[in-house]
Design a protein around this motif. Structure first.
Motif, PDB file in Angstrom:
ATOM      1  N   ILE A 162     -26.664  -9.150 119.368  1.00  0.00           N
ATOM      2  CA  ILE A 162     -26.870  -9.552 120.876  1.00  0.00           C
ATOM      3  C   ILE A 162     -27.963  -8.570 121.614  1.00  0.00           C
ATOM      4  O   ILE A 162     -28.280  -9.238 122.703  1.00  0.00           O
ATOM      5  CB  ILE A 162     -25.549  -8.967 121.698  1.00  0.00           C
ATOM      6  N   ARG A 163     -28.426  -7.481 121.185  1.00  0.00           N
ATOM      7  CA  ARG A 163     -29.528  -6.719 121.812  1.00  0.00           C
ATOM      8  C   ARG A 163     -31.002  -7.618 121.638  1.00  0.00           C
ATOM      9  O   ARG A 163     -31.433  -7.642 122.504  1.00  0.00           O
ATOM     10  CB  ARG A 163     -29.592  -5.252 121.393  1.00  0.00           C
ATOM     11  N   THR A 164     -31.025  -8.087 120.338  1.00  0.00           N
ATOM     12  CA  THR A 164     -32.343  -8.683 120.122  1.00  0.00           C
ATOM     13  C   THR A 164     -32.379 -10.083 121.178  1.00  0.00           C
ATOM     14  O   THR A 164     -33.300 -10.279 121.688  1.00  0.00           O
ATOM     15  CB  THR A 164     -32.373  -9.110 118.583  1.00  0.00           C
ATOM     16  N   ALA A 165     -31.271 -10.668 121.195  1.00  0.00           N
ATOM     17  CA  ALA A 165     -31.158 -11.966 121.966  1.00  0.00           C
ATOM     18  C   ALA A 165     -31.431 -11.499 123.414  1.00  0.00           C
ATOM     19  O   ALA A 165     -32.307 -12.258 124.078  1.00  0.00           O
ATOM     20  CB  ALA A 165     -29.866 -12.556 121.733  1.00  0.00           C
ATOM     21  N   GLU A 166     -30.951 -10.361 123.918  1.00  0.00           N
ATOM     22  CA  GLU A 166     -31.024 -10.070 125.144  1.00  0.00           C
ATOM     23  C   GLU A 166     -32.467  -9.860 125.589  1.00  0.00           C
ATOM     24  O   GLU A 166     -33.113 -10.131 126.498  1.00  0.00           O
ATOM     25  CB  GLU A 166     -30.357  -8.521 125.353  1.00  0.00           C
ATOM     26  N   ARG A 167     -33.333  -9.128 124.645  1.00  0.00           N
ATOM     27  CA  ARG A 167     -34.503  -8.837 124.748  1.00  0.00           C
ATOM     28  C   ARG A 167     -35.319 -10.219 124.845  1.00  0.00           C
ATOM     29  O   ARG A 167     -36.691 -10.059 125.305  1.00  0.00           O
ATOM     30  CB  ARG A 167     -35.227  -7.970 123.748  1.00  0.00           C
ATOM     31  N   MET A 168     -34.784 -11.079 124.195  1.00  0.00           N
ATOM     32  CA  MET A 168     -35.702 -12.402 124.014  1.00  0.00           C
ATOM     33  C   MET A 168     -35.263 -13.284 125.690  1.00  0.00           C
ATOM     34  O   MET A 168     -35.802 -14.338 125.842  1.00  0.00           O
ATOM     35  CB  MET A 168     -35.262 -13.329 122.890  1.00  0.00           C
ATOM     36  N   GLY A 169     -34.377 -12.698 126.093  1.00  0.00           N
ATOM     37  CA  GLY A 169     -34.153 -13.422 127.431  1.00  0.00           C
ATOM     38  C   GLY A 169     -32.712 -14.459 127.236  1.00  0.00           C
ATOM     39  O   GLY A 169     -32.545 -15.341 128.168  1.00  0.00           O
ATOM     40  N   ILE A 170     -32.026 -14.357 126.262  1.00  0.00           N
ATOM     41  CA  ILE A 170     -31.091 -15.247 125.797  1.00  0.00           C
ATOM     42  C   ILE A 170     -29.766 -14.224 126.008  1.00  0.00           C
ATOM     43  O   ILE A 170     -29.482 -13.364 125.555  1.00  0.00           O
ATOM     44  CB  ILE A 170     -30.927 -15.776 124.375  1.00  0.00           C
ATOM     45  N   VAL A 171     -28.887 -14.847 127.005  1.00  0.00           N
ATOM     46  CA  VAL A 171     -27.728 -14.155 127.479  1.00  0.00           C
ATOM     47  C   VAL A 171     -26.537 -14.746 126.729  1.00  0.00           C
ATOM     48  O   VAL A 171     -26.246 -15.885 127.028  1.00  0.00           O
ATOM     49  CB  VAL A 171     -27.740 -14.219 129.039  1.00  0.00           C
ATOM     50  N   ILE A 172     -25.829 -13.957 125.830  1.00  0.00           N
ATOM     51  CA  ILE A 172     -24.864 -14.269 125.343  1.00  0.00           C
ATOM     52  C   ILE A 172     -23.641 -13.798 126.190  1.00  0.00           C
ATOM     53  O   ILE A 172     -23.546 -12.501 126.168  1.00  0.00           O
ATOM     54  CB  ILE A 172     -24.842 -13.823 123.959  1.00  0.00           C
ATOM     55  N   PRO A 173     -22.771 -14.565 126.467  1.00  0.00           N
ATOM     56  CA  PRO A 173     -21.401 -14.175 126.964  1.00  0.00           C
ATOM     57  C   PRO A 173     -20.797 -13.052 126.148  1.00  0.00           C
ATOM     58  O   PRO A 173     -20.597 -13.154 125.030  1.00  0.00           O
ATOM     59  CB  PRO A 173     -20.489 -15.333 127.262  1.00  0.00           C
ATOM     60  N   ARG A 174     -20.431 -12.163 127.036  1.00  0.00           N
ATOM     61  CA  ARG A 174     -19.188 -10.893 126.370  1.00  0.00           C
ATOM     62  C   ARG A 174     -18.380 -10.275 127.479  1.00  0.00           C
ATOM     63  O   ARG A 174     -18.519 -10.561 128.496  1.00  0.00           O
ATOM     64  CB  ARG A 174     -20.239  -9.924 125.501  1.00  0.00           C
ATOM     65  N   PHE A 175     -17.590  -9.656 126.912  1.00  0.00           N
ATOM     66  CA  PHE A 175     -16.743  -8.824 127.680  1.00  0.00           C
ATOM     67  C   PHE A 175     -16.586  -7.310 126.981  1.00  0.00           C
ATOM     68  O   PHE A 175     -16.858  -6.236 127.776  1.00  0.00           O
ATOM     69  CB  PHE A 175     -15.170  -9.614 127.695  1.00  0.00           C
ATOM     70  N   CYS A 176     -16.319  -7.363 125.891  1.00  0.00           N
ATOM     71  CA  CYS A 176     -16.180  -5.940 125.097  1.00  0.00           C
ATOM     72  C   CYS A 176     -17.406  -5.171 124.905  1.00  0.00           C
ATOM     73  O   CYS A 176     -17.447  -4.035 124.960  1.00  0.00           O
ATOM     74  CB  CYS A 176     -15.373  -6.006 123.776  1.00  0.00           C
ATOM     75  N   ASP A 177     -18.569  -5.917 124.809  1.00  0.00           N
ATOM     76  CA  ASP A 177     -19.885  -5.521 124.548  1.00  0.00           C
ATOM     77  C   ASP A 177     -20.324  -4.304 125.888  1.00  0.00           C
ATOM     78  O   ASP A 177     -20.204  -4.857 126.845  1.00  0.00           O
ATOM     79  CB  ASP A 177     -20.859  -6.300 124.261  1.00  0.00           C
ATOM     80  N   HIS A 178     -20.652  -3.236 125.484  1.00  0.00           N
ATOM     81  CA  HIS A 178     -21.310  -2.339 126.637  1.00  0.00           C
ATOM     82  C   HIS A 178     -22.669  -1.793 125.536  1.00  0.00           C
ATOM     83  O   HIS A 178     -22.153  -0.882 124.851  1.00  0.00           O
ATOM     84  CB  HIS A 178     -20.502  -1.555 127.253  1.00  0.00           C
ATOM     85  N   PRO A 179     -23.576  -1.555 126.352  1.00  0.00           N
ATOM     86  CA  PRO A 179     -24.847  -0.609 125.490  1.00  0.00           C
ATOM     87  C   PRO A 179     -24.618   0.708 125.100  1.00  0.00           C
ATOM     88  O   PRO A 179     -25.221   1.133 124.337  1.00  0.00           O
ATOM     89  CB  PRO A 179     -26.193  -1.017 126.231  1.00  0.00           C
ATOM     90  N   LEU A 180     -23.871   1.255 126.083  1.00  0.00           N
ATOM     91  CA  LEU A 180     -23.616   2.896 125.724  1.00  0.00           C
ATOM     92  C   LEU A 180     -22.356   3.112 125.052  1.00  0.00           C
ATOM     93  O   LEU A 180     -21.855   4.281 124.859  1.00  0.00           O
ATOM     94  CB  LEU A 180     -23.535   3.552 127.287  1.00  0.00           C
TER      95      LEU A 180
END
Length: 843
Positions: A35-53
């Motif tokens: 999900i982080r790799t996709a974020e850095r590519m500009g691809i937003v994957i929906p999520r609720f439980c994920d938090h970077p910290l």
């Protein structure tokens, strides 16, 4: 990350893998989440439980994607928030995969089966991830036609945090934050399967200094604030970046306001400082700015009473009174530790030019000459480029906290120390008296496999910290000798003779770096601004003739104009005022209860001929003031703080047009009335001049080198007093927030079992801590700590140590067992704390 058509022809960088996401080849660090790799590519994957910290949980399943490994598709969609990248992996998100899109729509449909459609009244409405993602990734129509599940609501997790259970999607963000980040596992998932829900144990209320963060990271509005609930809609608010004014952590915040009133505060995103967290004090304690008793007009004393006056009249009276006091015996200046750097600079300049004195000290707390020499030699002029910063905790092999309680005095330092211990293996050691909640949560980290010891408490009697530091246990001493080790020293060290000196000796012996962490937001900036009796702005020594001459040229003064004799510190100023050697006092936002001897402050305020107070609300100082000049709160002005790192934390004005003026503007106008110019009309002007001055380029004075003094030995029936302030206490900036006050820790006396037994403190008895000045009576808690020691909070409830006992950390006190109070006595509830003064009355 690298994205290019010719990626196959290039070697994979070391420590990386190459995979394909939505048809684009990308190199990503090993171990990175999909999900982080996709974020850095500009691809937003929906999520609720994920938090970077937070650690991955895979709880909500909203981030499902289609994955192939070695040319073979995995049997079902995978959670991208828990799967790490791998070489040759092919990933298709909802953008390119019908399978992933259908899976995400199915999860969204499942979540909405019981989730109420109450967006118009939900506090999260308008900024809700569930709302946004349901529109973007959900089905247009629901196939559910039965009755939704409901619960009684709200459930009070604490006096501040309320839970609407039917909104919860069981993402576990709140429970993971509590366990992993704050170390307060009071909120938990209860039951299993379809009846699973968030709650608390009956005997474990959510008593955490960081509970408000669970509201901000909750993706659905299940957790709300009693302070803000139903007060406003997000789309009605204007958001302004700001900086927290409460402690030296330097947190980035966001003020949300409407109609000239702040409605709520949120944590800002600053990876270098507070990441995405703030403490509850910073989040909720802002209502003091709209208190009913706020001064909105200047006040002038007439016939013994303060009356409203115009600015013209008040400034004229203040200028005439200060000028007369200056010429008669001199004026002492106590600015306090809550000032912006620009305001502190104005106080420093006003004292030297308008009052022709060096009698200024911002340290409205216990302080010492040894501390002053420590600040001159080891603190002034240091900053993020040369000193210790937050990120250094994560690379440090060990951190030793000396006379410093991180959770109570600098909450974000506490969180960053926990992160360093939990994620990077940093050893966190403490030099103190007992295993307080904050010490325990940094020396023992809870993992899934159970508690892991990550540090230790080096126990010593109060006042014996210097001796204990000189004879550290071998494992702690060895840890400090490893490159990168850090010594964090708090302001309580000023009460322990020889401790600052021993800190510098230990640093020289081990190679550890030293950082000073005061408790108030403005103290670090006040050092640089010259609000000290021996330092001019920029760290220039008062006693250095070249430094004075340089400042005279910049300020446009004649040669020899600046006073050459170092001034009195705060206690000496009050002593001189009480004894008639000073004729006036100029006081900023100082609470006498913070001073080491409040009774001395009261005598000084009563004795001097003239008192000017720059304040927001009535206080013990304004009761004696001849002129009260109202000043702006942090949200009503611009400026900057220097946090403990020496990092500049700038902020703009949030609420315009209140008519309140910053201290620097008030002092500038007051100086004009005294026939001099400061050129500090605005924070920008004051700050710009301070920056142009630059720092002192001469040699620094040597640091303090005082001998270690052993603590006083208690006699029969006596104990050594250990004390420091709790984060939530009697501070005036927490006024008007009863929900926050409800989460404060109860004032109790902590003793060792042996000390309690010798004092006759059998179950059901309470302890009276007494000096010649007065007594405090508290409930007892036993803990492993040195014998003949008692710990009490410095200013919580009726436990007002300085005012009632006239004592501080390391002082001798008498102990006696007393019977518990009845419900009809004292403060109206059985077992509550009481204070007895010399006159025998109750407070």
């Amino acid at each position: 990350m690298t994205v290019a058509p010719e990626a196959q022809s290039r070697p994979v960088p070391e420590g990386h893998v190459r995979l394909t996401i939505d048809g684009v080849e990308v190199d990503a660090p090993k171990g990175e989440l999909l999900i982080r790799t996709a974020e850095r590519m500009g691809i937003v994957i929906p999520r609720f439980c994920d938090h970077p910290l937070l650690d991955p949980a895979g709880a909500c399943r909203q981030c499902l994607v289609e994955v192939e490994m070695n040319g073979r598709p995995m049997p079902k969609p995978q959670a991208s928030c828990t799967m790490t990248v791998a070489d040759g992996m092919v990933v298709r998100t909802q953008r390119t995969s019908a399978v992933a899109d259908k899976a995400q729509q199915g999860v969204m449909e499942l979540l909405l089966i019981n989730h109420p459609l109450d967006c118009p009244i939900c506090d999260k409405g308008g900024e809700c991830p569930l709302q946004n993602q349901a529109l973007k990734h959900g089905r247009a129509e629901s196939r559910f036609h039965d009755v939704k599940r409901t619960f009684p609501k709200p459930i009070a997790i604490s006096s501040q945090i309320l839970l609407d259970r039917e909104r919860c999607v069981l993402c576990q963000r709140c429970t993971r934050f509590s366990k992993q980040i704050a170390g307060d596992p009071f909120i938990e998932l209860l039951e299993r399967g379809a009846v699973q829900q968030v709650g608390i144990g009956e005997q474990q209320p959510f008593q955490s200094y960081f509970s408000g963060n669970t509201i901000q990271i909750c993706p659905v509005g299940a957790l709300t604030s009693a302070q803000y609930r139903f007060r406003s809609r997000p789309f009605d608010l204007v958001s302004t970046p700001g900086q927290c004014e409460h402690c030296a952590s330097g947190c980035e915040i966001r003020n949300d306001w409407r109609r000239g009133k702040v409605m709520r505060r949120l944590a800002g995103d600053d990876p270098e400082v507070n990441e995405e967290w703030i403490c509850d004090k910073g989040r909720f304690a802002f209502r003091y700015t709209t208190a009913d008793d706020r001064f909105t007009r200047p006040q002038v004393r007439e016939d013994g009473e303060l009356r409203p006056a115009s600015w013209t009249e008040a400034l004229r009276v203040a200028a005439e009174g200060l000028a007369a006091a200056r010429d008669a015996g001199g004026v002492g200046v106590l600015p306090g530790g809550r000032l912006t750097t620009e305001d502190a600079y104005a106080y420093a300049k006003f004292t030297r030019i308008a009052l022709r004195s060096n009698d200024i000290d911002f340290r409205a707390r216990a302080h010492s000459a040894e501390e002053l020499r420590f600040l001159e030699s080891a603190v002034v002029g240091s900053g993020p480029e040369t000193g210790v910063v937050y990120r250094d905790f994560e690379s440090a092999p060990a951190v030793l906290c000396v006379a410093f309680e991180p959770e109570e005095e600098s909450p974000i330092v506490f969180l960053r120390l926990r992160k360093a211990a939990r994620k990077h293996g940093t050893q966190i050691h403490h030099l103190g008296q007992w295993l307080s909640p904050g010490v325990e949560k940094t020396t023992t980290i809870m993992h899934d496999g159970g508690p892991v010891r990550t540090g230790s408490l080096v126990r010593c009697p109060p006042g014996g910290e210097a001796a204990a530091l000189s004879t550290l246990p071998s494992e702690v001493d060895e840890a400090l000798r490893r490159p990168g080790a850090i010594l964090l020293v708090g302001e309580r060290a000023a009460q322990i003779p020889g401790l600052y000196s021993e800190v510098l000796r230990t640093a020289a012996r081990t190679g550890a770096r030293v950082a000073w962490i005061p408790r108030r937001a403005g103290e670090r900036g006040a050092v640089e601004a010259g609000a000290l009796p021996t330092l001019l702005p920029g760290g220039r020594p008062v006693a250095d003739p070249d430094a004075r001459a340089e400042l005279e040229r910049v300020w446009g003064l004649g040669a020899g104009t600046l006073p050459a004799t170092p001034g009195r510190d705060g206690t000496a100023i009050l002593t001189a005022a009480a004894g008639g050697q000073l004729s006036g006092l100029l006081v900023g936002g100082v609470d006498p209860d913070d001073l080491p001897d409040p009774a001395l402050a009261e005598r000084a305020l009563h004795r001097v001929d003239f008192v000017v107070s720059l304040e927001m609300r009535p206080s013990a100082v304004t009761r004696h003031a001849d002129v009260v000049l109202p000043v702006a709160a942090a949200v009503e002005k611009s400026g900057s703080y220097l946090n403990w790192e020496g990092r500049t934390r700038e902020f703009g004005t949030t609420i315009e047009g209140t008519g309140m003026l910053p201290d620097c503007r008030v002092l500038d106008t007051l100086a004009v009335e005294m026939d001099t110019d400061l050129f500090t009309q605005t924070p920008a002007a004051a700050g710009g001049e301070l920056r142009r001055l630059g720092g002192h380029t001469g040699a620094r004075p040597p640091g303090p080198d005082e001998p270690v003094e052993p603590p006083t030995a208690p006699g029969p029936g006596q104990a050594l007093l250990a004390t420091w302030r709790q984060l939530l206490d009697n501070g005036s900036m927490q006024v008007g927030e009863p929900n926050l006050a409800g989460t404060a820790r109860d004032p109790v006396a902590v003793l060792s079992p042996r000390t309690a037994q010798r004092a006759g403190l059998v179950p059901g008895r309470r302890v009276e801590i007494r000096t010649a000045r007065g007594a405090v009576t508290l409930d007892v808690r036993t803990a492993e700590m040195p014998d003949d020691v008692v710990w009490v909070p410095a200013d919580s409830g009726a436990s007002r140590v300085h005012r009632t006992l006239g004592a501080g950390h390391g002082a001798l006190v008498d102990l006696a067992a007393v019977a518990p109070m009845t419900a009809a006595a004292g403060n109206g509830h059985a077992g509550g704390p009481t204070t007895t003064h010399q006159d025998g009355g109750r407070a």
